[in-house]
Scaffold this active site. Structure first.
Site, PDB file in Angstrom:
ATOM      1  N   ASN A   9       1.017  -1.233  -0.040  1.00  0.00           N
ATOM      2  CA  ASN A   9      -0.039   0.190  -0.028  1.00  0.00           C
ATOM      3  C   ASN A   9       0.961   1.140  -0.115  1.00  0.00           C
ATOM      4  O   ASN A   9       1.665   1.378   1.043  1.00  0.00           O
ATOM      5  CB  ASN A   9      -0.816  -0.270   1.150  1.00  0.00           C
ATOM      6  CG  ASN A   9      -1.636   1.119   1.486  1.00  0.00           C
ATOM      7  OD1 ASN A   9      -1.776   1.931   0.458  1.00  0.00           O
ATOM      8  ND2 ASN A   9      -2.107   1.406   2.668  1.00  0.00           N
ATOM      9  N   TRP A  10       0.850   1.883  -1.120  1.00  0.00           N
ATOM     10  CA  TRP A  10       1.779   3.142  -1.138  1.00  0.00           C
ATOM     11  C   TRP A  10       1.074   4.260  -0.706  1.00  0.00           C
ATOM     12  O   TRP A  10       1.843   5.434  -0.497  1.00  0.00           O
ATOM     13  CB  TRP A  10       2.044   3.355  -2.562  1.00  0.00           C
ATOM     14  CG  TRP A  10       2.802   2.414  -3.309  1.00  0.00           C
ATOM     15  CD1 TRP A  10       3.416   1.195  -2.923  1.00  0.00           C
ATOM     16  CD2 TRP A  10       3.281   2.540  -4.731  1.00  0.00           C
ATOM     17  NE1 TRP A  10       3.909   0.690  -3.988  1.00  0.00           N
ATOM     18  CE2 TRP A  10       4.186   1.269  -4.981  1.00  0.00           C
ATOM     19  CE3 TRP A  10       3.228   3.540  -5.919  1.00  0.00           C
ATOM     20  CZ2 TRP A  10       4.705   1.070  -6.242  1.00  0.00           C
ATOM     21  CZ3 TRP A  10       3.984   3.186  -7.089  1.00  0.00           C
ATOM     22  CH2 TRP A  10       4.788   1.934  -7.210  1.00  0.00           C
ATOM     23  N   LYS A  11      -0.081   4.444   0.027  1.00  0.00           N
ATOM     24  CA  LYS A  11      -0.665   5.494   0.544  1.00  0.00           C
ATOM     25  C   LYS A  11      -0.549   6.512  -0.464  1.00  0.00           C
ATOM     26  O   LYS A  11      -0.678   6.410  -1.732  1.00  0.00           O
ATOM     27  CB  LYS A  11       0.006   5.721   2.008  1.00  0.00           C
ATOM     28  CG  LYS A  11      -0.054   4.456   2.716  1.00  0.00           C
ATOM     29  CD  LYS A  11       0.221   4.577   4.210  1.00  0.00           C
ATOM     30  CE  LYS A  11       0.469   3.405   4.971  1.00  0.00           C
ATOM     31  NZ  LYS A  11       0.175   3.499   6.571  1.00  0.00           N
ATOM     32  N   HIS A  98      -9.332   0.747   5.567  1.00  0.00           N
ATOM     33  CA  HIS A  98      -7.958   1.016   6.147  1.00  0.00           C
ATOM     34  C   HIS A  98      -8.258   1.926   7.484  1.00  0.00           C
ATOM     35  O   HIS A  98      -9.112   2.865   7.306  1.00  0.00           O
ATOM     36  CB  HIS A  98      -7.091   1.742   5.092  1.00  0.00           C
ATOM     37  CG  HIS A  98      -5.667   1.732   5.621  1.00  0.00           C
ATOM     38  ND1 HIS A  98      -5.130   2.553   6.620  1.00  0.00           N
ATOM     39  CD2 HIS A  98      -4.321   0.863   5.521  1.00  0.00           C
ATOM     40  CE1 HIS A  98      -3.779   2.452   6.809  1.00  0.00           C
ATOM     41  NE2 HIS A  98      -3.691   1.124   6.028  1.00  0.00           N
ATOM     42  N   GLU A 100      -6.690   4.372   8.324  1.00  0.00           N
ATOM     43  CA  GLU A 100      -6.374   5.771   8.169  1.00  0.00           C
ATOM     44  C   GLU A 100      -7.708   6.407   7.662  1.00  0.00           C
ATOM     45  O   GLU A 100      -8.226   7.601   7.956  1.00  0.00           O
ATOM     46  CB  GLU A 100      -5.208   5.976   7.170  1.00  0.00           C
ATOM     47  CG  GLU A 100      -3.841   5.855   7.887  1.00  0.00           C
ATOM     48  CD  GLU A 100      -2.842   5.259   7.098  1.00  0.00           C
ATOM     49  OE1 GLU A 100      -2.771   5.484   5.981  1.00  0.00           O
ATOM     50  OE2 GLU A 100      -1.970   4.862   7.747  1.00  0.00           O
ATOM     51  N   GLU A 170      -4.852  -5.412  10.764  1.00  0.00           N
ATOM     52  CA  GLU A 170      -3.772  -4.286  10.930  1.00  0.00           C
ATOM     53  C   GLU A 170      -4.137  -3.566  12.420  1.00  0.00           C
ATOM     54  O   GLU A 170      -4.953  -2.730  12.309  1.00  0.00           O
ATOM     55  CB  GLU A 170      -4.067  -3.232   9.943  1.00  0.00           C
ATOM     56  CG  GLU A 170      -3.673  -3.754   8.514  1.00  0.00           C
ATOM     57  CD  GLU A 170      -3.351  -2.857   7.626  1.00  0.00           C
ATOM     58  OE1 GLU A 170      -2.209  -3.073   6.999  1.00  0.00           O
ATOM     59  OE2 GLU A 170      -3.835  -1.789   7.292  1.00  0.00           O
ATOM     60  N   GLY A 176       2.824   1.979  10.710  1.00  0.00           N
ATOM     61  CA  GLY A 176       3.828   3.212  10.429  1.00  0.00           C
ATOM     62  C   GLY A 176       4.318   3.506  11.592  1.00  0.00           C
ATOM     63  O   GLY A 176       4.963   4.617  11.685  1.00  0.00           O
ATOM     64  N   SER A 216       3.814  -2.575  10.301  1.00  0.00           N
ATOM     65  CA  SER A 216       5.402  -2.412  10.334  1.00  0.00           C
ATOM     66  C   SER A 216       5.881  -3.824   9.969  1.00  0.00           C
ATOM     67  O   SER A 216       6.859  -4.243  10.683  1.00  0.00           O
ATOM     68  CB  SER A 216       5.695  -1.915  11.856  1.00  0.00           C
ATOM     69  OG  SER A 216       5.235  -0.591  12.052  1.00  0.00           O
ATOM     70  N   GLY A 237       3.115  -1.151   4.403  1.00  0.00           N
ATOM     71  CA  GLY A 237       2.817   0.116   4.001  1.00  0.00           C
ATOM     72  C   GLY A 237       4.112   0.806   3.616  1.00  0.00           C
ATOM     73  O   GLY A 237       4.799   0.594   2.629  1.00  0.00           O
ATOM     74  N   GLY A 238       5.077   1.424   4.670  1.00  0.00           N
ATOM     75  CA  GLY A 238       6.422   2.031   4.517  1.00  0.00           C
ATOM     76  C   GLY A 238       7.226   1.098   3.666  1.00  0.00           C
ATOM     77  O   GLY A 238       8.020   1.764   2.746  1.00  0.00           O
TER      78      GLY A 238
HETATM   79  C1  PEP Z   1      -0.488  -0.083   6.053  1.00  0.00           C
HETATM   80  O1  PEP Z   1      -0.505   1.023   5.772  1.00  0.00           O
HETATM   81  O2  PEP Z   1      -1.578  -0.905   5.806  1.00  0.00           O
HETATM   82  C2  PEP Z   1       0.626  -0.414   6.779  1.00  0.00           C
HETATM   83  C3  PEP Z   1       0.499  -1.625   7.383  1.00  0.00           C
HETATM   84  O3  PEP Z   1       1.736   0.706   6.956  1.00  0.00           O
HETATM   85  P1  PEP Z   1       3.200   0.151   7.636  1.00  0.00           P
HETATM   86  O4  PEP Z   1       3.518  -0.977   6.897  1.00  0.00           O
HETATM   87  O5  PEP Z   1       3.917   1.276   7.309  1.00  0.00           O
HETATM   88  O6  PEP Z   1       2.908   0.060   9.077  1.00  0.00           O
END
Ligand code: PEP
Length: 253
Positions: A9-11, A98, A100, A170, A176, A216, A237-238
């Site tokens: 997921n590039w957000k 998600h 967010e 999640e 993040g 993460s 994500g990251g």
């Molecule tokens: C996400 O945005 O779904 C996520 C899991 O982010 P990260 O891996 O950065 O925690």
């Protein structure tokens, strides 16, 4: 046997130009990889989908997704994007719920159910997210939290539809933040979710559902997390924004 899925997921990161460059780096590695029973999903911002989906077209088991969609097919909803548009742009998956979006866009389970329906109506696959906040974990109400996210957001679906959904657990406190749920903490919730699904739809459907972990995930912790019985891969994500890290996570699966 359930396949393993690694979704990135590039957000709201990367311009279309930067996204093309990152996708080209991924293509260079993925086209020479034997993915076996793994699937890879790249989920960039809406603007990039068409270009990125076409780059992955010739690579088996690699596809594009979107990070959200509107619940209606079309209409006077300025600034919104429908599942029908996402499909036409070449994506096959859509993240729904998600944390967010639950937090910043106040998306609740009822709205998310309608979004899941909209995605399924287009023949696309929803990746439905659930997970508790730090306060909910500390107050010991994490089972209740994910249980209502799943039952209110998904249990209106008929048995022939629920099997088309991918779940992602999640924990919000791990997204993040660099804090990862331990493999045991994640496995506990994944097993709980599978049981919940079995109670509603039966064991066979529950056993076939893909449940991803997100929060993460990095090259250093991916193998241990993905080695747990009920964890079928990750929503990343990251670490999805750096081709070498994302490829290392795929290799860990
Ligand atoms: C996400 O945005 O779904 C996520 C899991 O982010 P990260 O891996 O950065 O925690």
């Amino acid at each position: 046997m359930r396949s393993k899925i690694i979704a990135g997921n590039w957000k709201m990161y990367t311009t279309p130009t930067e996204g093309d460059k990152l996708a080209d780096e991924l293509v260079a590695s993925l086209k020479n990889m034997d993915l076996g029973n793994k699937k890879v999903i790249i989920i960039p911002p809406f603007l990039h989908i068409r270009s990125i989906a076409s780059k992955f077209q010739g690579i088996a088991d690699v596809s594009a997704g979107a990070q959200n969609c509107h619940q209606e097919t079309e209409g006077a909803f300025t600034g919104e994007i429908s599942a029908k548009m996402i499909k036409d742009a070449g994506a096959e998956y859509v993240i729904i719920g998600h944390s967010e979006r639950r937090q910043y866009n106040h998306e609740d389970n009822e709205l998310l159910y309608n979004k899941v329906r909209a995605v399924l109506d287009q023949g696309l696959t929803p990746i439905y997210c659930c997970g508790e906040t730090l306060v909910q974990r500390e107050n010991g109400i994490y089972f209740e939290t994910v249980s209502s996210q799943i039952s209110e957001g998904l249990f209106g679906l008929m048995p022939d539809m629920i099997g088309k959904v991918i779940l992602a657990y999640e924990p919000v406190w791990a997204i993040g933040t660099g804090k990862t749920a331990s493999p045991e903490q994640a496995q506990e919730i994944h097993a709980f979710l599978r049981n919940l699904l079995a109670g509603q739809y039966g064991k066979e459907i529950a056993d076939n559902m893909i449940i991803l972990y997100g929060g993460s995930v990095k090259p250093a912790n991916a193998a241990e997390l993905f080695g747990m019985k009920d964890i079928d891969g990750g929503l990343v994500g990251g670490a999805a924004l750096k081709a070498s890290d994302f490829i290392a996570i795929i290799q860990a699966a």
